[in-house]
Design an enzyme around this catalytic site. Structure first.
Site, PDB file in Angstrom:
ATOM      1  N   HIS A   1      -0.271  -1.291   2.078  1.00 19.07           N
ATOM      2  CA  HIS A   1       0.704  -1.678   1.051  1.00 19.07           C
ATOM      3  C   HIS A   1      -0.043  -2.325  -0.107  1.00 19.07           C
ATOM      4  O   HIS A   1      -1.252  -2.533  -0.052  1.00 19.07           O
ATOM      5  CB  HIS A   1       1.708  -2.693   1.624  1.00 19.07           C
ATOM      6  CG  HIS A   1       2.698  -2.091   2.571  1.00 19.07           C
ATOM      7  ND1 HIS A   1       3.970  -1.782   2.216  1.00 19.07           N
ATOM      8  CD2 HIS A   1       2.562  -1.718   3.879  1.00 19.07           C
ATOM      9  CE1 HIS A   1       4.606  -1.253   3.249  1.00 19.07           C
ATOM     10  NE2 HIS A   1       3.772  -1.194   4.283  1.00 19.07           N
TER      11      HIS A   1
ATOM     12  N   HIS B   1       5.696   2.588   0.773  1.00 14.44           N
ATOM     13  CA  HIS B   1       6.389   2.108  -0.428  1.00 14.44           C
ATOM     14  C   HIS B   1       5.859   2.875  -1.630  1.00 14.44           C
ATOM     15  O   HIS B   1       4.664   2.834  -1.923  1.00 14.44           O
ATOM     16  CB  HIS B   1       6.176   0.601  -0.607  1.00 14.44           C
ATOM     17  CG  HIS B   1       7.001  -0.204   0.346  1.00 14.44           C
ATOM     18  ND1 HIS B   1       6.584  -1.411   0.863  1.00 14.44           N
ATOM     19  CD2 HIS B   1       8.229   0.045   0.881  1.00 14.44           C
ATOM     20  CE1 HIS B   1       7.530  -1.887   1.671  1.00 14.44           C
ATOM     21  NE2 HIS B   1       8.539  -1.017   1.699  1.00 14.44           N
TER      22      HIS B   1
ATOM     23  N   ARG C   1      10.512   1.840  -5.017  1.00  9.40           N
ATOM     24  CA  ARG C   1       9.900   1.370  -3.773  1.00  9.40           C
ATOM     25  C   ARG C   1      10.332   2.179  -2.545  1.00  9.40           C
ATOM     26  O   ARG C   1       9.527   2.490  -1.661  1.00  9.40           O
ATOM     27  CB  ARG C   1      10.310  -0.101  -3.577  1.00  9.40           C
ATOM     28  CG  ARG C   1      10.086  -0.689  -2.184  1.00  9.40           C
ATOM     29  CD  ARG C   1      10.630  -2.126  -2.170  1.00  9.40           C
ATOM     30  NE  ARG C   1      10.716  -2.715  -0.850  1.00  9.40           N
ATOM     31  CZ  ARG C   1       9.781  -3.507  -0.317  1.00  9.40           C
ATOM     32  NH1 ARG C   1       8.663  -3.746  -0.965  1.00  9.40           N
ATOM     33  NH2 ARG C   1       9.957  -4.048   0.873  1.00  9.40           N
TER      34      ARG C   1
ATOM     35  N   GLU D   1       3.432   1.624  -4.589  1.00 10.45           N
ATOM     36  CA  GLU D   1       2.188   0.949  -4.239  1.00 10.45           C
ATOM     37  C   GLU D   1       1.051   1.967  -4.303  1.00 10.45           C
ATOM     38  O   GLU D   1       0.425   2.332  -3.317  1.00 10.45           O
ATOM     39  CB  GLU D   1       2.369   0.266  -2.875  1.00 10.45           C
ATOM     40  CG  GLU D   1       3.474  -0.790  -2.979  1.00 10.45           C
ATOM     41  CD  GLU D   1       3.991  -1.341  -1.660  1.00 10.45           C
ATOM     42  OE1 GLU D   1       3.405  -1.038  -0.604  1.00 10.45           O
ATOM     43  OE2 GLU D   1       4.991  -2.088  -1.701  1.00 10.45           O
TER      44      GLU D   1
ATOM     45  N   GLU E   1      -2.079  -5.693   2.450  1.00  8.93           N
ATOM     46  CA  GLU E   1      -1.596  -5.695   1.071  1.00  8.93           C
ATOM     47  C   GLU E   1      -2.856  -5.695   0.203  1.00  8.93           C
ATOM     48  O   GLU E   1      -3.619  -6.653   0.206  1.00  8.93           O
ATOM     49  CB  GLU E   1      -0.774  -6.959   0.782  1.00  8.93           C
ATOM     50  CG  GLU E   1       0.467  -7.108   1.648  1.00  8.93           C
ATOM     51  CD  GLU E   1       1.672  -6.335   1.114  1.00  8.93           C
ATOM     52  OE1 GLU E   1       1.560  -5.703   0.048  1.00  8.93           O
ATOM     53  OE2 GLU E   1       2.719  -6.364   1.784  1.00  8.93           O
TER      54      GLU E   1
HETATM   55  O1  0X9 Z   1       7.800  -6.284   2.449  1.00 14.94           O
HETATM   56  C1  0X9 Z   1       7.078  -5.386   2.887  1.00 14.94           C
HETATM   57  O2  0X9 Z   1       7.464  -4.386   3.438  1.00 14.94           O
HETATM   58  C2  0X9 Z   1       5.574  -5.561   2.755  1.00 14.94           C
HETATM   59  N1  0X9 Z   1       5.232  -6.130   1.514  1.00 14.94           N
HETATM   60  S1  0X9 Z   1       5.404  -5.254   0.167  1.00 14.94           S
HETATM   61  O3  0X9 Z   1       5.216  -6.113  -0.957  1.00 14.94           O
HETATM   62  N2  0X9 Z   1       4.248  -4.175   0.139  1.00 14.94           N
HETATM   63  O4  0X9 Z   1       6.651  -4.596   0.172  1.00 14.94           O
HETATM   64  C3  0X9 Z   1       5.115  -6.452   3.874  1.00 14.94           C
HETATM   65  C4  0X9 Z   1       5.177  -5.718   5.144  1.00 14.94           C
HETATM   66  C5  0X9 Z   1       5.058  -6.565   6.341  1.00 14.94           C
HETATM   67  N3  0X9 Z   1       5.092  -5.718   7.480  1.00 14.94           N
HETATM   68  C6  0X9 Z   1       6.130  -5.601   8.320  1.00 14.94           C
HETATM   69  N4  0X9 Z   1       7.204  -6.304   8.163  1.00 14.94           N
HETATM   70  N5  0X9 Z   1       6.013  -4.781   9.313  1.00 14.94           N
HETATM   71 ZN    ZN Z   2       4.813  -2.264   0.505  1.00 17.17          ZN
END
Ligand code: 0X9
Ligand code: ZN
Length: 748
Positions: A297, A171, A229, A174, A373
């Site tokens: 992340h 992303h 993002r 980040e 995270e």
């Molecule tokens: O939403 C996401 O992709 C991640 N959070 S973020 O705020 N950095 O965008 C969480 C990722 C969880 N991981 C997977 N779904 N594999």
């Molecule tokens: Zn992310």
């Protein structure tokens, strides 16, 4: 206080995919003079009024109560007309969105964020520094044709070796995730020659590190929109970007991903529709040696594992492995700067999210895949973590990722058994135990060993450890005397041929053991007769009378033992506006003493440390004092309290040691009873081993005889090992001159 659960906060923050302006994104987004305002709402209708006034509500689940809102400069004037309470939290959101213009020259690599070119130069610089350990290669190109670069680190030893793959910036916004991966790279490369554990890890496996796997999106965050993002796919209609972390081909298209191209969680037209996810997954599939994976992340401080597409968890035994590794990493992160990262499976800990990289890595490839995270915890500062927090975030995450790497590279897990002793008296065998479990292959029978020596200059002896129960193996090291400084480590071999040591840097890093008798007093002052110590102010020798107690409790009504004590005002409280007033002991001889501790009884009343002070210090010359204790808060003793303080670092071996108790300074109000002290002792380790008594069992016999030859033929000069007991003539060498005296001692 127990840790608050962050669950609700987390959902409120991470679910929020920010400003609508960030979604379509072709234009340059600049928030100069935009304000972040916290507005207190009373009802849902207030939210509509805020929006009508031009405010962008940033909270994801805005309810009645305080809500964060962004106002453009032209709309800020409308705020007052709403008649709601508000506070301007950030008066100019501009610097964060234009900060790429401001990176100063001459900064260290982790002092501020870096654009893509600098990140690539950084890993290429490491490779140039250590071409024997590193290489940088591209694993394929992004949509816009930028290479996705991986730094591969491994030592010169050949053969099939396990691997790990860690990356950042899937992303784009980040930003903290890039430096965290670079920091791991630097740690492994820079400490290879000096840290035995790093050396052995790097030799034993392949570390693949990619600081930036979404180079198009990341570049865009520096040139156009700090809060971009996704990648930079042109979805048509002026709408850009696929959320790479919804595009992986395991559970693709399920919950927590959007089919709408304008959304922040847009999954793409099909699994692996994007070159970035294709390139990454092809790399991982080709590198079957990869056992662990980390996708960094930000933000909200969470440590997550599969699955994201379903609430069903990984099957056993993997579920337990994920959990154990997860909470170990969580504890390690916490141990560095006290930051709490909530840990658990993605679906239930953060939110349902399908098509994520960890689901594919584990679900399709069987790799132990995590996502962290990183900092901060909250929406503000969110993705724009201040540069000062880069290094602390890197430091706490290094600890965790080293543990994951060690786990991945070891075919066996070795852990010193919990509740292990580390100190025993002389004359008793030293018990050791270690838990060994096999992850790859099985434990070679008879290969679990304890390696030990009695001092740091001797070679290690080894004994095979026997299986005690379940996974636990035990062995004894033969008893020794308390001049010995035992060192030890464990090893075991897997049927894969790999030897695993614990600790991981052994034999250069080892555990130590203390052979020692308990502390014994060599100086005792009960104050039954006046010792004539130096007193200032209201310090006095005599019987306490239970007076004072304006705050806290009164003075004691009696000594701890006998009749007399030293006290600051034996008949009441200390005074206000006091400067420091000392009680100083006569000199005490600590020649030849080791492990000296101050052991005394106190009855103390003193206000919080920002107002009134009580302290204890120690000196070896009566002029230069080292503080060994001071009040860090209010102290209100209502009985005699046994207070023991280790002063060995200052007092061991010193011919004159002075003790000093200080009352004051105090401020203008609130008086307490102050110091009262009784029964002052200095204690030291009692370790007198008779000459010739090698095992310290108070007998000089054939057992001791067996240790004599290694002491003669071993190190010439005795440093501090257990051989000293054979040095009958005290010439710092055990030799045949000592043998005659030893034989004599056995005969007696
Ligand atoms: O939403 C996401 O992709 C991640 N959070 S973020 O705020 N950095 O965008 C969480 C990722 C969880 N991981 C997977 N779904 N594999
Ligand atoms: Zn992310």
């Amino acid at each position: 206080m127990p840790r608050p659960t962050r669950r609700i906060l987390t959902l409120a923050t991470v679910l929020c995919f920010l400003a609508a302006a960030t979604v379509r994104g072709e234009e340059r987004v600049d928030y100069t003079n935009h304000k972040l305002v916290r507005v207190v709402t009373q009802s849902p209708a207030d939210l509509d009024r805020i929006r009508a006034a031009g405010g962008e509500v940033l909270d994801c689940m805005p309810g009645p109560g305080p809500v964060d809102v962004r106002f453009a400069p032209g709309d800020v004037g409308n705020l007052a007309k709403l008649g709601l309470d508000y506070k301007i939290v950030v008066s100019d959101l501009g610097p964060a969105t234009t900060r790429h213009l401001a990176r100063a020259a001459g900064l260290g690599p982790f002092d501020d964020y870096m654009p893509l070119a600098d990140i690539e130069s950084y890993i290429e610089g490491l490779a140039a520094q250590r071409p024997d350990l590193c290489e940088v290669f591209s694993i394929g190109n992004s949509l816009e044709g930028r290479p996705i670069k991986v730094l591969h680190i491994t030592g010169p030893t050949g053969g099939d070796k396990p691997g790990v793959f860690y990356h950042g910036l899937q992303h784009a916004r980040e930003w903290i995730t890039g430096p965290v991966v670079m920091y791991i790279a630097n740690h492994l490369v820079s400490n290879y020659d000096t840290d035995p554990c790093v050396h052995s890890l790097v030799d034993r496996g392949h570390v693949y590190l990619a600081p930036c796997v979404n180079p198009d999106g990341y570049t865009y965050t520096w040139t156009n929109n700090r809060l971009w993002r996704k990648n930079r796919r042109n979805n048509g209609g002026g709408v850009y970007g696929v959320d790479l972390n919804r595009n992986w081909g395991f559970g693709w298209g399920g919950e927590g991903a959007s089919s709408s191209p304008s959304e922040e969680t847009y999954r793409g037209t099909g699994p692996f529709s994007e070159p970035e996810t294709t390139v990454l997954s092809n790399f991982m599939a080709a590198h079957t040696e990869i056992r662990a994976y980390m996708d960094y992340h930000s933000y909200s401080q969470l440590l997550l594992w599969p699955f994201g597409y379903t609430s069903t968890q990984a099957p056993q035994p993997d579920r337990t492995t994920f959990y154990n590794l997860g909470i170990e990493m969580q504890a390690l992160i916490d141990s560095v700067h006290g930051q709490y990262y909530e840990a658990g499976p993605i679906y239930t800990t953060i939110y349902p999210a399908s098509g994520g990289s960890v689901d594919w890595a584990y679900g399709d490839q069987g790799i132990f895949a995590f996502t962290i995270e990183l900092r901060p915890q909250d929406f503000f500062p969110g993705f724009e973590l201040p540069a000062e927090e880069i290094i602390p975030t890197c430091e706490e995450n290094l600890a965790a990722i080293m543990a994951l790497t060690e786990w991945a590279f070891n075919d066996l897990d070795l852990a010193e058994s919990p509740g292990q002793l580390s100190e025993t008296p002389p004359g008793t065998d030293l018990p050791f135990s270690v838990d060994v479990t096999a992850k790859y292959g099985s434990i070679v029978p008879g290969s679990v060993k304890l390696h030990y020596r009695y001092d740091s200059t001797s070679p290690f002896a080894e004994v095979v450890m026997s299986n005690v129960i379940d996974d636990t193996y035990g062995a004894y090291m033969p008893a020794t005397n308390c001049e010995a400084k035992p060192e030890y480590y464990f090893s075991a071999m897997s049927s894969t041929g790999q030897v695993v040591n614990e600790p991981c840097g052994a034999p250069n890093d080892v555990h130590t053991w203390v052979v020692s008798s308990s502390q014994t007093a060599f100086y005792t002052e009960t104050f039954d007769t006046d010792p004539g110590w130096t007193t200032q102010g209201d310090w006095a020798y005599g019987a306490p009378t239970g007076g004072g107690g304006e705050h806290g409790f009164t003075d004691p009504g009696h000594a701890y033992t006998g009749t007399n004590i030293y006290g600051y005002n034996l008949n009441g409280d200390y005074t206000n506006n006091l400067s420091q007033r000392h009680l100083i002991s006569t000199p005490i001889d600590c020649t030849g003493r080791e492990g000296v501790a101050l052991d005394y009884y106190r009855w103390l009343g003193v206000e919080q440390a920002q107002y009134d002070h009580a302290k204890i210090s120690v000196s070896t010359d009566g002029n230069n004092w080292t503080t060994i204790w001071q009040n860090t808060g209010e102290v209100t003793d209502s009985s005699w309290f046994h207070h023991v303080i280790d002063i060995s670092a200052i007092a061991d071996g010193e011919p004159t040691v002075y003790l000093r108790w200080t009352m004051g300074t105090t401020d203008t109000g609130w008086r307490y009873c102050g110091w009262n002290i009784d029964d002052v002792k200095l204690t030291a380790i009692n370790c007198t081993t008779a000459k010739g008594d090698w095992n310290g069992d108070a007998q000089i016999d054939a057992t001791d005889l067996r240790a004599f030859p290694p002491c003669v033929h071993g190190p010439e000069t005795l440093v501090d090992g257990g051989c000293g007991v054979f040095d009958f003539d005290d010439n710092a060498t055990v030799d045949l001159q000592d043998y005659a005296a030893f034989q004599q001692a056995i005969a007696n």
